[in-house]
Design a protein around this motif. Sequence first.
Motif, PDB file in Angstrom:
ATOM      1  N   TYR A  11     115.330  68.674 -40.804  1.00 50.85           N
ATOM      2  CA  TYR A  11     115.373  67.730 -41.160  1.00 50.85           C
ATOM      3  C   TYR A  11     115.822  66.581 -40.604  1.00 50.85           C
ATOM      4  N   ARG A  12     116.125  65.333 -41.166  1.00 46.04           N
ATOM      5  CA  ARG A  12     115.751  64.176 -40.365  1.00 46.04           C
ATOM      6  C   ARG A  12     117.136  63.501 -40.369  1.00 46.04           C
ATOM      7  N   GLU A  13     118.190  63.290 -40.047  1.00 45.87           N
ATOM      8  CA  GLU A  13     119.151  62.437 -40.780  1.00 45.87           C
ATOM      9  C   GLU A  13     119.421  61.514 -39.703  1.00 45.87           C
ATOM     10  N   GLY A  14     118.929  59.950 -39.710  1.00 48.38           N
ATOM     11  CA  GLY A  14     119.367  58.814 -38.622  1.00 48.38           C
ATOM     12  C   GLY A  14     118.458  59.861 -37.608  1.00 48.38           C
ATOM     13  N   ASN A  15     119.404  59.770 -35.898  1.00 46.49           N
ATOM     14  CA  ASN A  15     118.928  60.102 -35.097  1.00 46.49           C
ATOM     15  C   ASN A  15     119.271  61.250 -34.954  1.00 46.49           C
ATOM     16  N   ASP A  16     119.380  62.376 -35.905  1.00 46.41           N
ATOM     17  CA  ASP A  16     119.662  63.963 -35.402  1.00 46.41           C
ATOM     18  C   ASP A  16     118.938  64.670 -36.316  1.00 46.41           C
ATOM     19  N   VAL A  30     120.199  66.965 -26.162  1.00 47.11           N
ATOM     20  CA  VAL A  30     119.654  65.518 -26.270  1.00 47.11           C
ATOM     21  C   VAL A  30     118.620  64.936 -25.336  1.00 47.11           C
ATOM     22  N   VAL A  31     117.668  64.668 -26.336  1.00 46.29           N
ATOM     23  CA  VAL A  31     115.848  64.376 -25.992  1.00 46.29           C
ATOM     24  C   VAL A  31     115.570  63.482 -25.902  1.00 46.29           C
ATOM     25  N   ASP A  32     115.300  62.121 -25.038  1.00 48.33           N
ATOM     26  CA  ASP A  32     114.815  60.890 -25.392  1.00 48.33           C
ATOM     27  C   ASP A  32     116.002  60.497 -26.339  1.00 48.33           C
ATOM     28  N   GLY A  33     117.303  60.200 -26.476  1.00 52.39           N
ATOM     29  CA  GLY A  33     118.041  59.472 -26.866  1.00 52.39           C
ATOM     30  C   GLY A  33     118.422  60.546 -28.052  1.00 52.39           C
ATOM     31  N   VAL A  34     117.900  61.449 -28.486  1.00 57.26           N
ATOM     32  CA  VAL A  34     117.471  61.947 -29.700  1.00 57.26           C
ATOM     33  C   VAL A  34     118.059  63.092 -29.823  1.00 57.26           C
ATOM     34  N   PHE A  79     109.050  68.679 -28.375  1.00 61.53           N
ATOM     35  CA  PHE A  79     110.374  69.267 -28.303  1.00 61.53           C
ATOM     36  C   PHE A  79     110.104  69.852 -29.553  1.00 61.53           C
ATOM     37  N   LEU A  80     110.559  69.089 -30.891  1.00 62.43           N
ATOM     38  CA  LEU A  80     110.937  69.839 -32.133  1.00 62.43           C
ATOM     39  C   LEU A  80     109.892  70.704 -32.304  1.00 62.43           C
ATOM     40  N   VAL A  81     108.351  70.850 -31.605  1.00 59.39           N
ATOM     41  CA  VAL A  81     107.744  71.339 -32.245  1.00 59.39           C
ATOM     42  C   VAL A  81     108.075  72.419 -30.740  1.00 59.39           C
TER      43      VAL A  81
END
Length: 630
Positions: A11-16, A30-34, A79-81
């Motif tokens: 799950y995502r919260e903001g940029n995390d 950290v990948v592309d600021g995430v 990257f999430l995949v």
Amino acid sequence: MAPAGKVTGFYREGNDWFCNASLVSDLTLVVDGVNFHLHKFPLISRCGRIDKILEAAQGPHEGASLTTLEDFPGGSDIFLVTVKFCYGIRVEFTPRNIVMIYCAADYLEMTEDYGEDNLLLKAEAYFRKNILRSWKDCILALQSCDSVIPRADKLEITSKCLHALSVMVCTDPSLFGWPMLMYGSLQSPGGSILWNGINTGAKIQTIESDWWFEDISYLSVPLFQRLIHTMEARGIRHENLAGAMMYYCRKYLPGLGRWQSGQSGKTRTVASFSMTPAAVDQKVLLESVVKQLPELKGKSFCRFLLGLLRVALILGVNHTCQDSLERRTGMQLDLASLDGLLIPSYSDSDTLYNTDSVERMIHHFVSSDPGITATPDPSSIEIVTSPSSGPLRRVAKLIDSYIAEVASDVNLKPRKVRSLAEALPESSRSLHDGLYRAVDIYFKAHPWLSEKEKEQLCNIIDYQKLSIDACAHASQNERLPLRVVLQVLFFEQLQLRTALAGCLNVVDTESVPAAPVAGPSDVAGQIVQRDGWVTVVRENQGLKVDLERMKSRVGELEEEFSKIKQEMRKVTKSHSYLSSPRFLARRIGCKLLTQSSDTQPDVIESTGPTPRSSVEQSRNSRHRKSSSLF
């Protein structure tokens, strides 16, 4: 292998991003600021790159750590995949994401050394078994390669897709279902298209050699260029490659479609509906296509080149590209059309049309055939029978029409008209009627020209090559200089004398007694000769009619000239009479002395009395009586 506590998802919260697990995260990537808050163990067990980074950073894998992955293929979504795969969550491969996943697995070094059936092996197997066997999937996979070209080239993903596409194009598509595979279950056993399992009765059209033009037009310019190069290496016909490039250019160069009349766009295929058009830099596209265009000739191809040249001048391409287009077009200028040559001037030039470019194309045409530049003997007929005479005559006629079209431009200089006309050799024009028409239009649009400028421009016309109608028009043309009109009249009379001499020779020949009776072969020859003479006689009759017309016109001109001479004589006599002493004496009332007999007025001598002598005598007697009154 997952950590303690079952991971049900992320799950995502903001940029995390966080994972649903009972254990606290001990690794942040950290990948592309995430930011991805993960666990070390499942990642180092699958990813060799992360294992090496953590090992070099802190030795024992204890404590939280923060690592940034630079230039990750596909960004945070891909990257999430890969993270889900490391946590044991099932991932789905598609033609749109397989290339990114393949490159990401290579980036993270997810090889068999870090677990069986790792992501790199799975992605490679899916790519080989599914992507390379489907035309549509190959196109979609190539579309996703644009952002990862270097790594895709390293893994030979791009080259394998290009090779597979070129093989499918070279092969008869009906043998393997291409592009029938794009319909899948939409095709019934009878060959008609199904909709929701219902036979629509619509038949799939017969496959043509250009069925693939629409699909490959969705590729980016670099990939399209590489695909054309691969197909050329496999021996695909240059006509098909040129057709594909023409289709691609018409799709992404909006100003080009207007000049390709009669060549409508192809119907979209089923595969193309799932594709996104490429983002194309028009200038880069044009320059790259010109480099790869094959050396072909044809009316449609010449029209396409002229359209490219028009767009190139608008976009301001480099000089090499523009010169290449002018050279290619000039080499087949005899196949060009007038509207194609009317290229507007897009620079700071004052003229409406780009005449400089057309002049350069003429020079390219002349230099392309060495036989054109040779000056033929006027007494010979080689220019009529030589292979280059036909195209040369067509180009001369085209250029004459072009000059007549641009002559109405008030800013067009006389030297430019002359340079365009003189760019072709003298032997290119059997008649100068078209050139005369162009000069006449230019004079009409430029009435302020001096006589000297007009005479210099008229020097490009050979008056001996004007037809009778053109001579008749020129002899009465008030816009031409007087010297030019006199030259036209002279050559017109020369033509009439030549025609008259020819008629007389034919009449003399016809009056010759017939030859003795000959054999069958001689009779056949005489019949052919007789038919030829009949044709000549008919032509001479037409010449006689024209000759009579010219004689009547010359007679009218002579009559008008004699009237003018009489009027001039009358004016001269009246002027001399008014200035004579006798007239002045009468006006002031003075008496003149009686003239002696040797000063008598001149009288025409005659042997007998004539009406004119009697009139003169009575006039003299009246004059003497009136003089005696004073």
